[in-house]
Design an enzyme around this catalytic site. Structure first.
Site, PDB file in Angstrom:
ATOM      1  N   GLU A  47       7.166  84.650 -21.158  1.00 50.18           N
ATOM      2  CA  GLU A  47       7.943  85.688 -20.465  1.00 50.18           C
ATOM      3  C   GLU A  47       9.524  85.744 -20.434  1.00 50.18           C
ATOM      4  O   GLU A  47       9.875  86.572 -19.565  1.00 50.18           O
ATOM      5  CB  GLU A  47       7.251  86.122 -19.147  1.00 50.18           C
ATOM      6  CG  GLU A  47       6.052  86.876 -19.180  1.00 50.18           C
ATOM      7  CD  GLU A  47       5.260  87.156 -17.553  1.00 50.18           C
ATOM      8  OE1 GLU A  47       5.858  88.175 -17.018  1.00 50.18           O
ATOM      9  OE2 GLU A  47       4.442  86.396 -17.224  1.00 50.18           O
ATOM     10  N   THR A  52      10.687  90.183 -27.136  1.00 53.00           N
ATOM     11  CA  THR A  52      11.508  91.467 -27.029  1.00 53.00           C
ATOM     12  C   THR A  52      12.859  91.397 -27.848  1.00 53.00           C
ATOM     13  O   THR A  52      13.194  92.371 -28.400  1.00 53.00           O
ATOM     14  CB  THR A  52      11.685  91.436 -25.392  1.00 53.00           C
ATOM     15  OG1 THR A  52      10.820  91.297 -24.874  1.00 53.00           O
ATOM     16  CG2 THR A  52      12.580  92.798 -25.297  1.00 53.00           C
ATOM     17  N   ARG A 183       4.537  94.779 -22.724  1.00 50.66           N
ATOM     18  CA  ARG A 183       4.189  93.101 -22.777  1.00 50.66           C
ATOM     19  C   ARG A 183       2.837  92.775 -23.401  1.00 50.66           C
ATOM     20  O   ARG A 183       1.861  93.077 -22.772  1.00 50.66           O
ATOM     21  CB  ARG A 183       4.448  92.630 -21.145  1.00 50.66           C
ATOM     22  CG  ARG A 183       3.569  91.215 -20.953  1.00 50.66           C
ATOM     23  CD  ARG A 183       4.539  90.303 -21.404  1.00 50.66           C
ATOM     24  NE  ARG A 183       3.750  89.009 -21.216  1.00 50.66           N
ATOM     25  CZ  ARG A 183       4.049  87.840 -21.851  1.00 50.66           C
ATOM     26  NH1 ARG A 183       4.764  87.983 -22.783  1.00 50.66           N
ATOM     27  NH2 ARG A 183       3.566  86.588 -21.602  1.00 50.66           N
ATOM     28  N   ASP A 205       8.768  83.675 -34.086  1.00 45.60           N
ATOM     29  CA  ASP A 205       8.500  83.801 -32.794  1.00 45.60           C
ATOM     30  C   ASP A 205       7.315  83.076 -32.410  1.00 45.60           C
ATOM     31  O   ASP A 205       6.231  83.268 -33.124  1.00 45.60           O
ATOM     32  CB  ASP A 205       8.306  85.493 -32.435  1.00 45.60           C
ATOM     33  CG  ASP A 205       8.033  85.764 -31.091  1.00 45.60           C
ATOM     34  OD1 ASP A 205       8.451  84.992 -30.123  1.00 45.60           O
ATOM     35  OD2 ASP A 205       7.646  86.851 -30.849  1.00 45.60           O
ATOM     36  N   GLN A 209       3.598  80.074 -23.554  1.00 48.19           N
ATOM     37  CA  GLN A 209       3.007  79.727 -22.212  1.00 48.19           C
ATOM     38  C   GLN A 209       2.584  78.102 -22.494  1.00 48.19           C
ATOM     39  O   GLN A 209       2.505  78.046 -23.736  1.00 48.19           O
ATOM     40  CB  GLN A 209       1.735  80.635 -22.060  1.00 48.19           C
ATOM     41  CG  GLN A 209       2.164  82.012 -21.297  1.00 48.19           C
ATOM     42  CD  GLN A 209       1.060  82.957 -21.104  1.00 48.19           C
ATOM     43  OE1 GLN A 209       0.180  82.883 -21.846  1.00 48.19           O
ATOM     44  NE2 GLN A 209       1.397  83.965 -20.507  1.00 48.19           N
TER      45      GLN A 209
END
Ligand SMILES: Nc1nc2c(ncn2[C@@H]2O[C@H](COP(=O)(O)OP(=O)(O)OP(=O)(O)O)[C@@H](O)[C@H]2O)c(=O)[nH]1
Ligand SMILES: [Mg+2]
Length: 359
Positions: A47, A52, A183, A205, A209
């Site tokens: 996150e 993005t 998301r 990318d 996590q």
């Protein structure tokens, strides 16, 4: 001699030789492209905004989302909204917050019955829209929302809830902002090549996590630059993965392992302190020294907080001979990322050219 040999070759041999020369030429060209390709690895905790940033790269460099992409984003957005609302319903209950209006219980039960594993089509989503609007207007749900740092809620629910009238139309098509705010956690490794001013840029990318991080080392070879993203607004939140570690501490720890890694002595690592829009809002109400007692200065002054966060990351570096390249960013803001990337691109291309000339 060569002429003699050629004239003795059969037509078949000749065509095979031609093909093999073509292949050599092709291989050489591929080798050149490979050497010229700028490889940018996006790293950071879950996150932090890596995917993005990659979406912005597509938008800025004119690689539009096609119809299939739009349908996929629509489904992600529907899912984000209904799941987010479920989290709020659950949190209101667990935190013992009274309903603003008891008659909303019926809507809450209906929305809560949504099975998160199901894909939402237009028709099903529309059934949830009115109940979700009622819930969003309920004081109890809003109080739970205000206490969101105590549980796990994505950063974009406020935006989507405020846009529910538009998203709840039957002919809804996601806008660029909707796409940027949607998301979906990254699993695995995503590579995207974009040609920027004639130079191939490969963006890599990865998922941030904990369970995804063991895959990172597979991407460490041949990297030109690492963009390390940290979510600066998360200083008062805990990890989704264990629900106890402070997110900012985790992010600093990951940064420390990357920046001091011997494999990256010749790789430029650029730190992005991201989510500046959320940080600016947060410092108005939240005192960072409640979470980081070494903070000195005015906790409600954004510049003081930015300086503190930057120093905290910088202090994790062992080799202080080189400066730390950094930017304060808002990954959902195309103009901001366009400006930041222009700067990053020039630095990277300059370094890359130098290393190509040394080869
Ligand atoms: N308000 C705000 N939201 C942001 C910003 N950057 C990212 N987000 C949102 O934060 C959420 C997470 O962003 P992602 O790009 O999915 O994060 P990630 O680093 O790829 O996460 P993983 O794939 O799990 O590693 C998304 O809903 C984004 O829209 C920002 O600067 N401001
Ligand atoms: Mg991602």
């Amino acid at each position: 001699m060569a002429t003699l040999l050629t004239c003795c070759l059969s037509e078949r041999d000749k065509s095979q030789r031609l093909t093999s020369r073509d292949i050599d030429r092709r291989l050489n060209r591929d080798r050149m492209t490979f050497r010229r390709t700028v490889r940018i690895l996006l790293l950071g905790a879950g996150e932090s905004g890596k995917s993005t940033f990659l979406k912005q790269m597509r938008i800025i460099h004119g690689v539009d989302f096609d119809n299939e992409d739009l349908q996929e984003f629509k489904s992600i957005i529907y899912n984000n909204i209904v799941k987010g609302m479920r989290v709020l319903i659950d949190a209101r209950d667990k935190l013992g917050i009274p309903w603003g209006d008891e008659t909303n219980v019926k809507d809450a039960n209906f929305v809560f019955s949504f099975d998160g594993n199901n894909k939402l089509d237009d028709h099903t989503f529309l059934q949830y829209v009115e109940p979700m609007k009622n819930l969003w207007n309920d004081n109890g749900i809003r109080t739970a929302f205000d206490r969101r740092r105590e549980f796990q809620l994505g950063d974009s629910l406020l935006y989507f809830a405020n846009n529910l009238d538009r998203i709840g139309q039957l002919n809804y098509i996601p806008t660029k902002d909707d796409i940027l705010l949607s998301r979906k956690a990254t699993k695995g490794i995503i590579e995207k090549i974009l040609h920027i001013r004639g130079v191939p840029f490969m963006f890599i990318d990865v998922g941030g996590q904990r369970s995804q991080r063991q895959k990172w080392f597979q991407c460490f070879e041949g990297i030109t630059s690492i963009l390390f993203l940290a979510s600066s607004s998360e200083f008062d939140q805990v990890l989704m993965e264990d629900r106890k570690t402070n997110r900012m501490q985790e992010s600093c720890f990951i940064f420390e392992t990357i920046i001091n890694n011997k494999s990256f002595v010749n790789v430029s690592v650029i730190l992005f302190l991201n989510k500046m829009d959320l940080l600016t809002e947060k410092v108005k109400a939240v005192n960072i020294s409640d979470y980081f007692p070494d903070f000195q200065g005015d906790p409600h002054n954004i510049e003081n907080v930015k300086t503190f966060l930057l120093r905290m990351f910088d202090s994790r570096r062992r080799d202080k001979a080189k400066p730390l390249f950094h930017h304060f960013t808002t990954a959902i803001d195309t103009k901001n990322i366009e400006r930041v990337f222009r700067d990053v691109r020039d630095t990277i291309l300059h370094d890359n050219l130098k290393s190509l000339m040394l080869q």
